[in-house]
Motif scaffolding. Structure first.
Motif, PDB file in Angstrom:
ATOM      1  N   ARG A  43       0.873  -1.175   0.000  1.00 11.83           N
ATOM      2  CA  ARG A  43       0.000   0.000   0.000  1.00 11.83           C
ATOM      3  C   ARG A  43       0.907   1.220   0.000  1.00 11.83           C
ATOM      4  N   LYS A  44       0.569   2.215  -0.823  1.00 11.81           N
ATOM      5  CA  LYS A  44       1.364   3.436  -0.916  1.00 11.81           C
ATOM      6  C   LYS A  44       0.447   4.645  -0.877  1.00 11.81           C
ATOM      7  N   ILE A  45       0.916   5.665  -0.173  1.00  8.10           N
ATOM      8  CA  ILE A  45       0.223   6.959  -0.148  1.00  8.10           C
ATOM      9  C   ILE A  45       1.291   8.037  -0.260  1.00  8.10           C
ATOM     10  N   LYS A  46       1.069   9.004  -1.123  1.00  6.51           N
ATOM     11  CA  LYS A  46       1.983  10.143  -1.239  1.00  6.51           C
ATOM     12  C   LYS A  46       1.398  11.304  -0.470  1.00  6.51           C
ATOM     13  N   VAL A  47       2.244  11.934   0.360  1.00  3.67           N
ATOM     14  CA  VAL A  47       1.805  13.054   1.177  1.00  3.67           C
ATOM     15  C   VAL A  47       2.851  14.160   1.128  1.00  3.67           C
ATOM     16  N   THR A  48       2.446  15.339   1.540  1.00  2.23           N
ATOM     17  CA  THR A  48       3.384  16.437   1.717  1.00  2.23           C
ATOM     18  C   THR A  48       3.500  16.676   3.215  1.00  2.23           C
ATOM     19  N   ILE A  49       4.663  16.413   3.740  1.00  7.72           N
ATOM     20  CA  ILE A  49       4.925  16.566   5.171  1.00  7.72           C
ATOM     21  C   ILE A  49       5.047  18.049   5.503  1.00  7.72           C
ATOM     22  N   GLY A  50       4.431  18.454   6.588  1.00 10.95           N
ATOM     23  CA  GLY A  50       4.522  19.833   7.051  1.00 10.95           C
ATOM     24  C   GLY A  50       3.351  20.697   6.634  1.00 10.95           C
ATOM     25  N   THR A  51       2.489  20.194   5.738  1.00  9.42           N
ATOM     26  CA  THR A  51       1.314  20.943   5.296  1.00  9.42           C
ATOM     27  C   THR A  51       0.121  20.007   5.291  1.00  9.42           C
ATOM     28  N   PRO A  52      -0.671  19.893   6.314  1.00 10.86           N
ATOM     29  CA  PRO A  52      -0.575  20.584   7.605  1.00 10.86           C
ATOM     30  C   PRO A  52       0.587  20.053   8.443  1.00 10.86           C
ATOM     31  N   LYS A  53       0.820  20.695   9.559  1.00 11.91           N
ATOM     32  CA  LYS A  53       1.954  20.354  10.418  1.00 11.91           C
ATOM     33  C   LYS A  53       1.862  18.940  10.974  1.00 11.91           C
ATOM     34  N   VAL A  54       0.644  18.483  11.288  1.00 16.55           N
ATOM     35  CA  VAL A  54       0.428  17.144  11.836  1.00 16.55           C
ATOM     36  C   VAL A  54      -0.640  16.446  11.000  1.00 16.55           C
ATOM     37  N   ILE A  55      -0.356  15.204  10.576  1.00 18.68           N
ATOM     38  CA  ILE A  55      -1.340  14.420   9.840  1.00 18.68           C
ATOM     39  C   ILE A  55      -1.498  13.054  10.512  1.00 18.68           C
ATOM     40  N   TYR A  56      -2.630  12.419  10.261  1.00 17.93           N
ATOM     41  CA  TYR A  56      -3.007  11.191  10.961  1.00 17.93           C
ATOM     42  C   TYR A  56      -3.417  10.114   9.963  1.00 17.93           C
ATOM     43  N   PHE A  57      -2.950   8.897  10.216  1.00 18.91           N
ATOM     44  CA  PHE A  57      -3.307   7.759   9.378  1.00 18.91           C
ATOM     45  C   PHE A  57      -3.806   6.612  10.234  1.00 18.91           C
ATOM     46  N   LYS A  58      -4.901   6.054   9.814  1.00 14.32           N
ATOM     47  CA  LYS A  58      -5.471   4.862  10.436  1.00 14.32           C
ATOM     48  C   LYS A  58      -5.045   3.664   9.592  1.00 14.32           C
ATOM     49  N   THR A  59      -4.600   2.591  10.248  1.00 14.84           N
ATOM     50  CA  THR A  59      -4.304   1.353   9.539  1.00 14.84           C
ATOM     51  C   THR A  59      -5.212   0.259  10.084  1.00 14.84           C
ATOM     52  N   TRP A  60      -5.500  -0.714   9.258  1.00 17.48           N
ATOM     53  CA  TRP A  60      -6.314  -1.860   9.680  1.00 17.48           C
ATOM     54  C   TRP A  60      -6.067  -3.001   8.714  1.00 17.48           C
ATOM     55  N   MET A  61      -6.371  -4.205   9.184  1.00 21.73           N
ATOM     56  CA  MET A  61      -6.202  -5.391   8.362  1.00 21.73           C
ATOM     57  C   MET A  61      -7.461  -5.584   7.520  1.00 21.73           C
ATOM     58  N   GLY A  62      -7.270  -5.711   6.222  1.00 20.97           N
ATOM     59  CA  GLY A  62      -8.379  -5.978   5.319  1.00 20.97           C
ATOM     60  C   GLY A  62      -8.380  -7.446   4.937  1.00 20.97           C
ATOM     61  N   ALA A  63      -9.528  -7.954   4.647  1.00 18.03           N
ATOM     62  CA  ALA A  63      -9.645  -9.368   4.290  1.00 18.03           C
ATOM     63  C   ALA A  63      -9.453  -9.561   2.795  1.00 18.03           C
ATOM     64  N   SER A  64      -8.893 -10.687   2.444  1.00 24.60           N
ATOM     65  CA  SER A  64      -8.808 -11.121   1.055  1.00 24.60           C
ATOM     66  C   SER A  64      -8.897 -12.636   1.060  1.00 24.60           C
ATOM     67  N   SER A  65      -8.934 -13.225  -0.095  1.00 16.73           N
ATOM     68  CA  SER A  65      -9.061 -14.680  -0.153  1.00 16.73           C
ATOM     69  C   SER A  65      -7.803 -15.387   0.325  1.00 16.73           C
TER      70      SER A  65
END
Length: 152
Positions: free
Chosen positions: A100-122
């Motif tokens: 899984r990949k996400i591109k972000v710009t650090i510092g704008t905003p100063k603090v950012i939040y990410f939730k992670t969780w396990m997803g199901a697959s076969s």
């Protein structure tokens, strides 16, 4: 008669295993106001994973800007202070190829939040990640364990 003892023992064993998979450390609510300030040329990224028995034994690494910053641990949260600028957040799959990949710009905003969780697959779980609002994240993190010391 034998079943009377085996079933409770099996249930207790599973409970102990799942508890052992959960994060340990001080609760976010107790350390939230003691965290150091973020440097001027940096930004802070929080990652959290609420507890779920699904995939509880999996603790995938999380990378930001090319370096490991922590692990997605059930019932845990951590933060990383990173240099301002563009950054790619990556969570490699444990069970099969891909990430899984996400591109972000650090510092704008100063603090950012990410939730992670396990997803199901076969074939098993895959770690999902999404950016969430500060309000949602702070509320969810209150009872989660700070795991910053588990980076390596």
């Amino acid at each position: 008669m034998f079943d009377r003892f085996v079933k409770p023992l099996a249930c207790a064993s599973v409970a102990v295993f799942l508890t052992a998979c959960a994060a340990s450390g001080p609760k976010f609510a107790t350390v939230e106001n003691t965290l150091p300030a973020v440097a001027d040329n940096a930004g802070r990224v929080f990652f959290y994973r609420e507890y779920s028995s699904f995939g509880a034994g999996m603790r995938p690494d999380i990378f930001a800007c090319g370096s490991k910053v922590g692990e997605s641990i059930p019932g845990g949260m951590f933060y990383a202070d990173l240099p301002a600028g563009d950054c790619e957040i990556t969570i490699p799959s444990v069970m099969y190829p891909g990430e899984r990949k996400i591109k972000v710009t650090i510092g704008t905003p100063k603090v950012i939040y990410f939730k992670t969780w396990m997803g199901a697959s076969s074939f098993g779980g895959r770690t999902n990640i999404e950016e969430v609002s500060a309000g949602e994240a702070i509320e969810a993190m209150q009872d989660l364990a700070l795991t910053n010391e588990k980076k390596n």
